[in-house]
Design a protein around this motif. Structure first.
Motif, mmCIF file in Angstrom:
data_model
loop_
_atom_site.group_PDB
_atom_site.id
_atom_site.type_symbol
_atom_site.label_atom_id
_atom_site.label_comp_id
_atom_site.label_asym_id
_atom_site.label_seq_id
_atom_site.Cartn_x
_atom_site.Cartn_y
_atom_site.Cartn_z
ATOM 1 N N LEU A 77 0.758 -1.121 0.172
ATOM 2 C CA LEU A 77 0.312 0.076 -0.139
ATOM 3 C C LEU A 77 0.889 1.354 0.159
ATOM 4 C CD1 LEU A 77 -2.616 -0.944 2.523
ATOM 5 C CD2 LEU A 77 -2.947 -0.734 -0.221
ATOM 6 N N ILE A 84 1.242 3.149 -3.763
ATOM 7 C CA ILE A 84 0.460 3.782 -4.153
ATOM 8 C C ILE A 84 0.511 5.356 -3.801
ATOM 9 C CG2 ILE A 84 -1.524 1.650 -4.888
ATOM 10 C CD1 ILE A 84 -2.778 2.642 -2.258
ATOM 11 N N ILE A 101 -6.947 -6.214 0.643
ATOM 12 C CA ILE A 101 -6.505 -4.799 0.675
ATOM 13 C C ILE A 101 -7.468 -4.350 1.455
ATOM 14 C CG2 ILE A 101 -6.413 -2.692 -1.387
ATOM 15 C CD1 ILE A 101 -5.568 -5.257 -3.553
ATOM 16 N N ILE A 107 -0.184 -5.043 -7.940
ATOM 17 C CA ILE A 107 0.819 -4.967 -6.996
ATOM 18 C C ILE A 107 1.041 -6.916 -6.142
ATOM 19 C CG2 ILE A 107 2.275 -4.380 -5.170
ATOM 20 C CD1 ILE A 107 1.452 -1.328 -6.877
ATOM 21 N N ALA A 108 0.000 -6.346 -5.402
ATOM 22 C CA ALA A 108 -0.429 -7.743 -4.596
ATOM 23 C C ALA A 108 -0.278 -8.980 -4.800
ATOM 24 C CB ALA A 108 -1.856 -6.740 -4.429
ATOM 25 N N MET A 128 -16.778 3.257 -17.543
ATOM 26 C CA MET A 128 -15.633 2.911 -16.358
ATOM 27 C C MET A 128 -15.157 2.086 -18.018
ATOM 28 S SD MET A 128 -15.916 3.046 -12.576
ATOM 29 C CE MET A 128 -17.543 2.529 -12.296
ATOM 30 N N MET A 167 6.807 4.218 -7.026
ATOM 31 C CA MET A 167 5.866 5.254 -5.965
ATOM 32 C C MET A 167 5.911 5.898 -4.580
ATOM 33 S SD MET A 167 4.000 5.806 -8.232
ATOM 34 C CE MET A 167 2.621 6.409 -7.445
ATOM 35 N N GLN A 198 -8.578 -12.596 -7.403
ATOM 36 C CA GLN A 198 -8.698 -11.465 -7.066
ATOM 37 C C GLN A 198 -9.798 -10.926 -6.413
ATOM 38 O OE1 GLN A 198 -7.258 -8.409 -8.362
ATOM 39 N NE2 GLN A 198 -8.679 -7.152 -7.994
ATOM 40 N N LEU A 245 -8.757 5.042 -0.103
ATOM 41 C CA LEU A 245 -8.928 4.081 0.257
ATOM 42 C C LEU A 245 -8.946 4.078 1.812
ATOM 43 C CD1 LEU A 245 -7.065 1.624 -1.491
ATOM 44 C CD2 LEU A 245 -8.988 1.957 -2.365
ATOM 45 N N LEU A 292 -12.564 -2.286 -14.188
ATOM 46 C CA LEU A 292 -13.391 -1.355 -13.463
ATOM 47 C C LEU A 292 -14.341 -1.741 -12.476
ATOM 48 C CD1 LEU A 292 -11.322 1.947 -13.435
ATOM 49 C CD2 LEU A 292 -10.427 0.631 -13.389
ATOM 50 N N LYS A 348 -15.111 7.835 -7.828
ATOM 51 C CA LYS A 348 -15.487 6.149 -7.618
ATOM 52 C C LYS A 348 -14.308 5.710 -8.623
ATOM 53 C CE LYS A 348 -19.985 4.703 -6.536
ATOM 54 N NZ LYS A 348 -21.299 4.276 -7.699
ATOM 55 N N THR A 349 -15.024 6.356 -10.425
ATOM 56 C CA THR A 349 -13.672 6.399 -10.621
ATOM 57 C C THR A 349 -12.465 5.158 -10.479
ATOM 58 O OG1 THR A 349 -14.770 6.843 -12.409
ATOM 59 C CG2 THR A 349 -12.426 5.507 -12.840
ATOM 60 N N THR A 382 -7.593 -11.170 -3.200
ATOM 61 C CA THR A 382 -6.644 -9.728 -3.470
ATOM 62 C C THR A 382 -7.690 -8.884 -2.578
ATOM 63 O OG1 THR A 382 -5.481 -10.663 -4.942
ATOM 64 C CG2 THR A 382 -4.611 -8.665 -4.486
ATOM 65 N N VAL A 409 -5.492 -2.313 4.202
ATOM 66 C CA VAL A 409 -6.107 -0.208 4.636
ATOM 67 C C VAL A 409 -6.465 -0.882 5.407
ATOM 68 C CG1 VAL A 409 -7.282 1.171 3.770
ATOM 69 C CG2 VAL A 409 -6.692 -0.578 1.759
ATOM 70 N N ILE A 417 -14.361 -4.765 -10.974
ATOM 71 C CA ILE A 417 -14.024 -4.551 -9.123
ATOM 72 C C ILE A 417 -14.511 -3.443 -8.764
ATOM 73 C CG2 ILE A 417 -12.323 -2.563 -7.555
ATOM 74 C CD1 ILE A 417 -10.561 -2.620 -10.239
ATOM 75 N N ILE A 436 -7.861 1.169 -6.600
ATOM 76 C CA ILE A 436 -7.883 -0.732 -6.053
ATOM 77 C C ILE A 436 -6.733 -2.059 -7.081
ATOM 78 C CG2 ILE A 436 -9.227 -2.900 -5.802
ATOM 79 C CD1 ILE A 436 -11.255 -0.799 -4.862
ATOM 80 N N GLU A 437 -7.450 -1.210 -8.498
ATOM 81 C CA GLU A 437 -6.337 -1.911 -9.829
ATOM 82 C C GLU A 437 -5.044 -2.006 -9.456
ATOM 83 O OE1 GLU A 437 -6.841 -0.641 -13.013
ATOM 84 O OE2 GLU A 437 -7.392 -2.396 -14.424
ATOM 85 N N ARG A 438 -4.270 -0.881 -9.027
ATOM 86 C CA ARG A 438 -3.163 -0.711 -9.262
ATOM 87 C C ARG A 438 -2.564 -1.733 -8.084
ATOM 88 N NH1 ARG A 438 0.834 1.313 -10.743
ATOM 89 N NH2 ARG A 438 2.678 2.266 -10.157
ATOM 90 N N ALA A 439 -3.370 -1.497 -6.429
ATOM 91 C CA ALA A 439 -2.664 -1.832 -5.613
ATOM 92 C C ALA A 439 -2.874 -3.584 -6.272
ATOM 93 C CB ALA A 439 -3.889 -1.637 -4.375
ATOM 94 N N SER A 440 -4.241 -4.200 -6.894
ATOM 95 C CA SER A 440 -4.539 -5.728 -6.168
ATOM 96 C C SER A 440 -2.738 -6.567 -7.813
ATOM 97 C CB SER A 440 -4.964 -6.010 -6.794
ATOM 98 O OG SER A 440 -6.638 -4.980 -7.714
ATOM 99 N N LYS A 453 -10.622 6.095 -7.252
ATOM 100 C CA LYS A 453 -11.248 4.490 -5.972
ATOM 101 C C LYS A 453 -10.932 2.728 -6.626
ATOM 102 C CE LYS A 453 -14.662 2.557 -4.211
ATOM 103 N NZ LYS A 453 -16.166 2.326 -3.292
ATOM 104 N N TYR A 454 -11.911 3.314 -7.616
ATOM 105 C CA TYR A 454 -11.243 1.708 -8.484
ATOM 106 C C TYR A 454 -9.780 1.598 -9.332
ATOM 107 C CZ TYR A 454 -16.199 1.400 -7.315
ATOM 108 O OH TYR A 454 -18.052 1.019 -6.864
ATOM 109 N N LYS A 455 -9.513 2.621 -10.009
ATOM 110 C CA LYS A 455 -8.202 2.577 -10.525
ATOM 111 C C LYS A 455 -7.061 2.243 -9.548
ATOM 112 C CE LYS A 455 -8.692 5.107 -14.165
ATOM 113 N NZ LYS A 455 -8.305 6.672 -14.827
#
Lengths: 184, 1051
Positions: free
Chosen positions: A125, A128, B47, A175-176, B1, B946, B40, A136, B5, A162-163, B43, B51, B8, A169-173, A165-167
């Protein structure tokens, strides 16, 4: 603060006062950890972990406190300490522990594998962006609704927040997943 | 979207239970059918929890006082634990090659230096003086000066009282054949000045150096007049004979100094005399300083000799060059090396001082056990009393201190530092961690300050062994300096209690000592001087010893070439308080043959020791700093010019210079023979036009040649050309002279037909000029003959007489006539002079260009040729190295190429230092800013960019480890044969983020090496490292551990 007030406050996400109060127990717990061969650093770490676990538990819907909160805290610490010693393969441990409340592992729902995974994901985390972290945190931890978040963080609309936020999550997942896959 | 997404969002709703019943059912089916989706979901769940946990942890840390920081590292360390499996890979990223170039001290431009030359007596624009007769004092010259410079007009004579002496005579009343080329400098007497004459005379005028006739300090601007007569040509032209009454002298250079304020003569303050250095190429230890007295005829006689200063001047170490000769050339030949294209001073120094001989002698080691621990007051040489005592310069005694053993989850972290006796960190010490029955388990390396950190992940006891690799000088094999410590033996570590105090290990296990003692080291076996010794000197407190002098620099240059140089070098180190010549003598006693001669010569200089000249020190060091810089710039420029040339062009240039030297010899003033071409005798002139033309063109050609080769390195302080030094208490003529005994005794007499008519006798002078020793002896004229004296033909000194001139000068009605004849007194006993009229302006030029008369021009040409030769030599060396490398490259596998390349370069450097070829060197290369091991922003593994800086490094390290772990495969051959080990791989993350220059530093087995290298080369492109906003190459050393688990072995 009574136990009830503490639980109420923790569920609302107002952690400062409860944590400060529970921290009063630290010196006693530290003594016990030291007595059992732990170090000062270890005591601090274990205690912090126990607080995190405790709050997580309390926040879960349907949590019922069956004892004094401090006893519960002692119990978690006791458990973590045992865990620690087990890791070091000192099988013949015999822990001296005051105020005994031995929690069964199921009761604590402590899943080793999951804990390790959580730890590594916590790490990811950091990768990001700051804004992502903030979204988040506000959404999952503070349980703010998306409208408030959009206002707070200056998004033009709820949808774009919202978009985003999902981006995040996408990024975090992404990497995860990399991390989890590489570990498995 | 986007579709992804939306997916997600759906998972989020699922996890938070906000899906409708039908949606939920559909989604559950979807999950059941897709493992990717299932993952997914898991995961994303993690996450979310993470958080929350992260936020919670933040709160907990914030609200529990003092608990912060403890949570920092361990979660990542846990990750180490859950790695594992069939083979275990542990890695460390070590910045191993780090060089911090020290910047050259900048040159200080102080006002002190700016003594302004205000006027020159040049030939062209100044009205010619009339030399009516030699016997008439030239009192018109001052007027001429005033006319020549407007500034001086203001300084009208203002007599303040009757006692003042108004200057009426030029050069103290000396009769000169031509107008002197006097230089003038304006000096503020309150500030002092550093003055350098055109020919290299250095005059330091301290503060308050001038007093009025009544003894009070001069407040007004002082005009300092300087006339240099360092060359024979100038001495003759100025009628400066080298005589002390009737005894001939040999001169090292003459100067005339006069100081005036408002055209009134001022004296030199006896409390602040002038300091004068006169440069010389040929130091004569018998030189003294003499005062010039002008007699009633306007001739000079030298009197009152005083010994010169023989003590040494301190020079800042930065201005001294202690490297062996040829080392810089060898570096230049190795260019380009890594990313260096030029052998800069910094690079040369860096390379030299990082060549270290590591050796331990028994005696030294005994010292180690003894009391070195107490020596903690900075750099210090253990200087023994006598010559044979060893000094502990050459090895690294190691000890270590634990800084912070710390208990962490599942293990313990030991932080520590490996230090030397001065408590300075020792870098690149490998520390291997040995567990019972297992060796080579893990290895860590200290950073450049000696720090290390090790995390031990299980509860077994372990031993840490620190090793600094070196070479044994006697056996030529790798050996180690080892230090052992078992952290578990220290009760402070058991149970993981924090240790508040540092502790250091001050004893060595006995078996280690035995091991080291078993290596027999012959005493004083080192051939070369250990660069580390020199590094110690220049870094240490030796600024006030004779080590910090140009004289010692000269000796060190010679020492580098001697056999057993280190021990000779130590002779000097051990006798710092004694006079320098005593050490010279001791060293000479230890040497033989030609080497002995060199140091006997040094000893004969009888140089004493450094002495403080508080009066001049500041100005002197400023002067040399400035000179050094000028010299270096000029030198580098010249060298660079030649480096650009191809071999063919260099050859052409060299040929041209050679032809110039040859031409110069032909160009010289023609030998005048008797006969019709002989056109004049003293007083009467009739020069044929064609001849005059011919000569004019020749003189022009010479002047042109001279201009082309004008030396830029007149005072080359870098190679410590000597100079004569003296402190001068009065104005007037000064001469650096020595007696010329050989002529006085047992001399032969040669008669010279000087062709002087009776009526011209009083206007003519005949000089006997001994060029090689700079002696000018006036000859008495009897009839038409003059008699010159020479040492007996059989005597030792006879040799130097072969280059003797007889020069006649005569002046009448403003017309100057000259005659000269070179002769060898042992071949002829009759020499005839014939006279020709010459332009007074060209007298000095003509004299200068007599063959063998002034070697300056030839020297300049030769210096230039030397440059070319040096450049050619560099090119040649480079070609050889290239050939060698190419040959090696063919033989070796691709991975070894670069190493060999570097090694041969280093070896070429070692060859320069170590002429005996018996020493072994520890090879360590440091590099410049572009290539570093510590960038401000280290390269980051993709995905880590990052993060905050500190986390980024951790992340990159972790990802690198994981990447290697995922991609490596244990070569099956090695599994079968149970070959394990640690392969050290060096690689760089280049400017574009790509892995480059990867190679094996430490090999185990070719297959394992290849595998390690293969995986390192697979590493994805990183984000490049950044230093001050600039991309840099970052170097890594990565130990890849191949280890077969016990269980696997059993199978």
């Amino acid at each position: 603060m009574t136990d009830k007030e503490i639980l109420k406050s923790l569920r609302k996400g107002k952690n400062e006062k409860p944590i400060k109060q529970l921290y009063l127990e630290f010196s006693k717990i530290k003594k016990m950890i030291l007595k059992n061969g732990g170090s000062e650093d270890m005591a601090k770490e274990l205690f912090n972990d126990s607080l995190v676990l405790l709050i997580e538990k309390v926040r879960k819907p349907g949590f019922i406190l069956t004892s004094k909160l401090t006893t519960f805290l002692y119990g978690i610490n006791h458990y973590l300490m045992k865990n620690e010693l087990r890791k070091q393969k000192k099988h013949n441990y015999e822990i001296e522990w005051d105020d005994t409340l031995s929690l069964p592992e199921e009761g604590l729902e402590y899943d080793f594998e999951k804990e390790e995974k959580l730890n590594s994901i916590e790490k990811t985390l950091d990768v990001i962006s700051q804004k992502c972290k903030e979204i988040l945190r506000l959404f999952y931890f503070q349980k703010e609704n998306m409208k408030t978040i959009a206002e707070k963080l200056g998004f033009s609309s709820v949808n774009s927040a919202k978009t985003q936020k999902y981006k995040c999550i996408e990024r975090a997942s992404k990497i995860a997943n990399q991390l989890l896959n590489s570990n498995s | 979207m986007r579709q992804e997404l939306i997916q997600i969002e759906k998972i989020e709703q699922f996890l938070n239970n906000t899906l409708s019943v039908s949606e939920l059912a559909a989604f559950k089916i979807e999950i059941a059918n897709s493992s990717i989706l299932l993952q997914q979901v898991e995961t994303q769940d993690l996450i979310q929890q993470a958080v929350i946990r992260k936020a919670l942890r933040g709160d907990v840390v914030n609200y529990t006082e003092g608990a912060a920081g403890a949570t920092g590292g361990w979660s990542l360390l846990k990750l180490f634990l859950i790695l594992g499996g069939g083979l275990m890979l542990l890695g460390l990223i070590i910045g191993s090659l780090f060089w911090n170039t020290t910047e050259n001290s900048s040159i200080n431009n102080s006002n002190n230096y700016q003594a302004t030359p205000i006027a020159f007596a040049t030939n062209a624009n100044i009205p010619q003086q009339n030399f009516n007769s030699l016997n008439i004092p030239q009192d018109k010259s001052r007027k001429t000066e005033n006319n020549s410079n407007e500034k001086l007009k203001k300084d009208d004579v203002k007599p303040t009282n009757n006692k003042v002496k108004v200057i009426t005579k030029t050069c103290g009343g000396l009769n000169t054949w031509v107008k002197p080329k006097t230089q003038y400098f304006m000096v503020n007497p309150k500030k002092g000045a550093t003055i350098e004459g055109n020919n290299g005379t250095l005059i330091i005028v301290p503060k308050n150096a001038f007093v009025n006739q009544d003894g009070s300090l001069v407040a007004e601007q002082v005009k300092l007049e300087l006339l240099e007569a360092l060359q024979m040509s100038e001495m003759i032209a100025y009628n400066l004979v080298t005589m002390n009454n009737d005894k001939p002298l040999s001169s090292g250079g003459m100067i005339y100094v006069q100081a005036t304020a408002n055209n009134i003569e001022v004296n030199i303050n006896p409390k602040a005399p002038l300091y004068i250095e006169i440069p010389t190429d040929d130091y004569n230890t018998n030189m003294m300083s003499w005062e010039g007295k002008i007699n009633e005829n306007g001739d000079i006689n030298w009197e009152n000799p005083k010994p010169l200063i023989k003590y040494l001047n301190k020079v800042d170490f930065a201005n001294l060059d202690f490297l062996p000769e040829g080392f810089d050339q060898a570096v230049a030949a190795g260019m380009p090396y890594k990313n260096h294209t030029e052998a800069t001073d910094e690079l040369v120094d860096s390379l030299y001082y990082n060549l270290g001989i590591i050796s331990i002698e028994n005696k030294n080691y005994a010292n180690y056990g003894g009391g070195l621990l107490s020596d903690t007051d900075g750099p210090k040489l253990n200087v023994g009393s006598g010559y044979n005592s060893n000094i502990s310069l050459r090895f690294f005694p190691m000890m270590w201190e634990m800084i912070r053993p710390k208990y962490i989850h599942g293990g313990k972290t030991v932080k520590g530092r490996v230090i030397d006796q001065n408590r300075k960190g020792i870098e690149n010490v490998s520390i291997s961690i040995n567990q019972k029955n297992k060796t080579n388990k893990q290895k860590i390396v200290t950073d450049e300050d000696g720090y290390f950190e090790y995390t031990h992940m299980n509860n077994k006891s372990f031993t840490m062994t620190a090793t600094k690799r070196g070479y044994s000088s006697s056996t030529g094999t790798k050996r180690r300096i080892t230090l052992q410590q078992n952290p578990d033996m220290n009760p402070n570590l058991i149970g993981g209690t924090m240790v508040a105090n540092n502790y250091s290990v001050d004893s060595i296990p006995t078996e280690e000592i035995l091991q080291i003692n078993s290596i027999s080291t012959p005493t004083l076996s080192e051939c070369a001087i250990d660069p580390q010794s020199i590094k110690t000197i220049i870094a240490g407190q030796y600024q006030n010893t004779f080590l910090a002098t140009r004289e010692f620099e000269e000796r060190l240059k010679a020492l580098h070439r001697m056999p057993d140089a280190q021990s000779l070098f130590e002779v000097y180190i051990n006798n710092l308080t004694e006079d320098l010549y005593l050490s010279d003598q001791k060293v000479a006693d230890l040497l033989s043959d030609e080497d002995k001669e060199i140091f006997l010569k040094f000893a004969a200089e009888r140089l004493t020791n450094v002495e403080n000249h508080p009066l001049y020190q500041e100005q002197l060091s400023e002067y040399y700093t400035k000179k050094k810089k000028e010299y270096t710039i000029a030198y580098n420029k010249q060298q660079k010019e030649y480096n650009k040339l191809s071999m063919a062009k260099l050859k052409a240039e060299e040929d041209q210079l050679n032809s110039m030297i040859k031409k110069y010899k032909e160009l010289s003033f023609p030998r005048i023979t008797t006969g019709s071409s002989f056109s004049s005798v003293a007083g009467t002139t009739r020069v044929s036009n064609s001849r005059s033309q011919d000569r004019k063109s020749r003189i022009n050609a010479i002047a042109k040649l001279n201009k082309r080769t004008k030396s830029r390195f007149r005072r080359n302080i870098a190679t410590s050309k000597n100079s004569y030094k003296t402190v001068w208490y009065q104005t007037g003529w000064m001469n650096i002279d020595a007696y010329l005994h050989s002529i006085s005794i047992n001399s032969e007499i040669v008669s010279i037909d000087v062709s002087v008519q009776e009526e011209n006798k009083s206007k003519t002078k005949i000089y006997q000029c001994l060029n090689s020793i700079k002696a000018i002896i006036p000859l008495a004229i009897i009839g038409k003959l003059a008699e010159a004296r020479f040492p007996n033909k059989s005597s030792k000194e006879a040799k130097i007489m072969s280059n003797t001139y007889c020069i006649g000068l005569s002046k009448e009605d403003g017309k100057l006539t000259m005659a000269y004849q070179k002769y060898n007194p042992y071949d002829t006993d009759q020499v005839k002079l014939t006279y020709e009229e010459i332009n007074p302006d060209s007298l000095i030029t003509i004299l200068e260009n007599l063959p063998g008369f002034n070697n300056q021009l030839i020297n300049n040409l030769k210096a230039k040729r030397k440059f070319i030769e040096k450049t050619k030599e560099i090119n040649k060396q480079r070609q050889e190295i290239l050939k060698e490398i190419n040959a090696q490259k063919k033989e070796n596998a691709a991975a070894y190429k670069e190493i060999e390349n570097e090694n041969s370069f280093i070896q070429s450097l070692q060859k320069v230092i170590d002429r005996c070829g018996i020493s072994n060197y520890n090879i360590k290369i440091e590099d410049d800013n572009l290539r570093t091991s510590r960038a401000e922003y280290m390269p980051s593994f993709p995905g880590c960019e990052m993060l905050r800086r500190d986390q980024m490094n951790e992340c990159s390290g972790q990802k690198t480890i994981n990447f290697i772990k995922d991609n490596i495969s244990y070569p099956i051959e090695c599994l079968d044969t149970e070959i394990e080990g640690q392969v050290y791989v060096y690689y760089e993350i280049g400017l574009n983020g790509k892995v480059q220059n990867s190679k094996i530093l430490e090999s185990v087995h070719p297959l394992l090496d290849a595998e390690a290298l293969r995986v390192i080369r697979m590493l994805p492109d990183h984000n490049p490292g950044v230093n001050r906003g600039k991309n840099v190459i970052v170097m890594y050393t990565f130990p890849v551990v191949f280890e077969i688990e016990e269980d696997d072995k059993a199978l």
